[in-house]
Design a protein around this motif. Structure first.
Motif, PDB file in Angstrom:
ATOM      1  N   GLN A 198       0.822  -1.214   0.000  1.00  0.00           N
ATOM      2  CA  GLN A 198       0.000   0.000   0.000  1.00  0.00           C
ATOM      3  C   GLN A 198       0.850   1.255   0.000  1.00  0.00           C
ATOM      4  O   GLN A 198       0.473   2.266  -0.587  1.00  0.00           O
ATOM      5  CB  GLN A 198      -0.928  -0.004   1.222  1.00  0.00           C
ATOM      6  N   GLU A 199       1.984   1.194   0.673  1.00  0.00           N
ATOM      7  CA  GLU A 199       2.807   2.404   0.817  1.00  0.00           C
ATOM      8  C   GLU A 199       4.281   2.001   0.843  1.00  0.00           C
ATOM      9  O   GLU A 199       4.882   1.871   1.911  1.00  0.00           O
ATOM     10  CB  GLU A 199       2.427   3.130   2.120  1.00  0.00           C
ATOM     11  N   GLN A 206       8.195   3.910   2.876  1.00  0.00           N
ATOM     12  CA  GLN A 206       8.090   4.066   4.328  1.00  0.00           C
ATOM     13  C   GLN A 206       9.301   3.421   4.981  1.00  0.00           C
ATOM     14  O   GLN A 206       9.568   2.230   4.804  1.00  0.00           O
ATOM     15  CB  GLN A 206       6.793   3.448   4.855  1.00  0.00           C
TER      16      GLN A 206
END
Length: 252
Positions: free
Chosen positions: A136-137, A140
């Motif tokens: 999703q991301e 990070q």
């Protein structure tokens, strides 16, 4: 001179019957599309609201108890509760933050050393949470650091661990909240240090706002960490001297 035919006011600008039907059909199509778009946006907004509402209780508890997760008395109980609350969020409603926090809680959760099955289940849950969070991301730093930590789980894969740690630095070269954690991960795999990783670790020790006292206090009872920091700071005598003074103060 030919006679002038009078104009019927009611017929001025009146479209032909076929043309009127064409415009009526087109207007109906535009209206239908507008309604469908509005309905889709409404459903999307409603789904996003449900997602946010379903996350609030778990995130609130996590933020409230996070500083106590390592407490010797009740820390493991807080972790169990945090994990349970995060798991209550349906997987399809979890965002990158919720998956990342679930991975962090599982990493801190202790399992009996003589229970390999429970450890395997825990590691599987960590991997699932980290993977979902990074999908999703991907940009990070914490997620990549957690992956490095997981890769060091016995029997451990130092090569994969240091690759994940390097990626964490690429995403966020400087992240004060990860300074000690990154050093702790790196010190376990000295044979896999690359010039890129050493440079990144050194930069984090040289940044103007590096908390040398906190790092020195953490390193005070860890000779391997002290040796690593001295190696990293050797090209920078002034920074090395500051570290030695802070270390001396920390050891009393």
């Amino acid at each position: 001179m030919a006679p002038i035919t009078p104009i019927d006011p009611e017929r001025i600008d009146a479209p032909a019957p076929g043309r009127a039907a064409s415009w009526t059909g087109r207007d109906s199509l535009v209206t239908a599309l507008a309604l469908i778009t509005a309905l889709a946006l409404l459903l999307l907004a409603g789904n996003q609201l449900l997602n946010q509402l379903s996350r609030i209780p778990a995130n609130s508890y996590y933020e409230k108890r996070q500083s106590q997760f390592r407490a010797p008395e009740h820390g493991q109980g807080y972790l169990r509760e945090a994990i349970q609350r995060l798991k209550q969020i349906p997987p399809e409603r979890r965002g990158a933050q919720e998956w990342r926090r679930l991975a962090a809680a599982w990493l801190l959760r202790r399992v009996p050393p003589d229970d390999p099955e429970q450890r395997t289940q825990r590691d599987r849950a960590i991997r699932q949470a980290i993977t979902a969070s990074l999908i999703q991301e991907p940009v990070q730093a914490h997620g990549w650091a957690y992956l490095a930590d997981l890769q060091q789980t016995p029997p451990g894969d130092c090569s994969a661990a240091m690759a994940a740690l390097t990626q964490s630095f690429r995403v966020a070269p400087v992240e004060p909240t990860l300074a000690v954690y990154r050093l702790a991960l790196a010190v376990r795999c000295p044979m896999q240090w690359t010039p890129e990783l050493l440079s990144a670790l050194r930069t984090n020790l040289l940044i103007p706002y590096a908390d040398n006292r906190a790092i020195s206090a953490w390193a005070a009872e860890r000779p391997r960490v002290q040796a690593m920091i001295r190696r990293l700071l050797q090209p920078h005598p002034q920074a090395l001297a500051r570290f030695e003074r802070a270390l001396k103060a920390a050891t009393g």
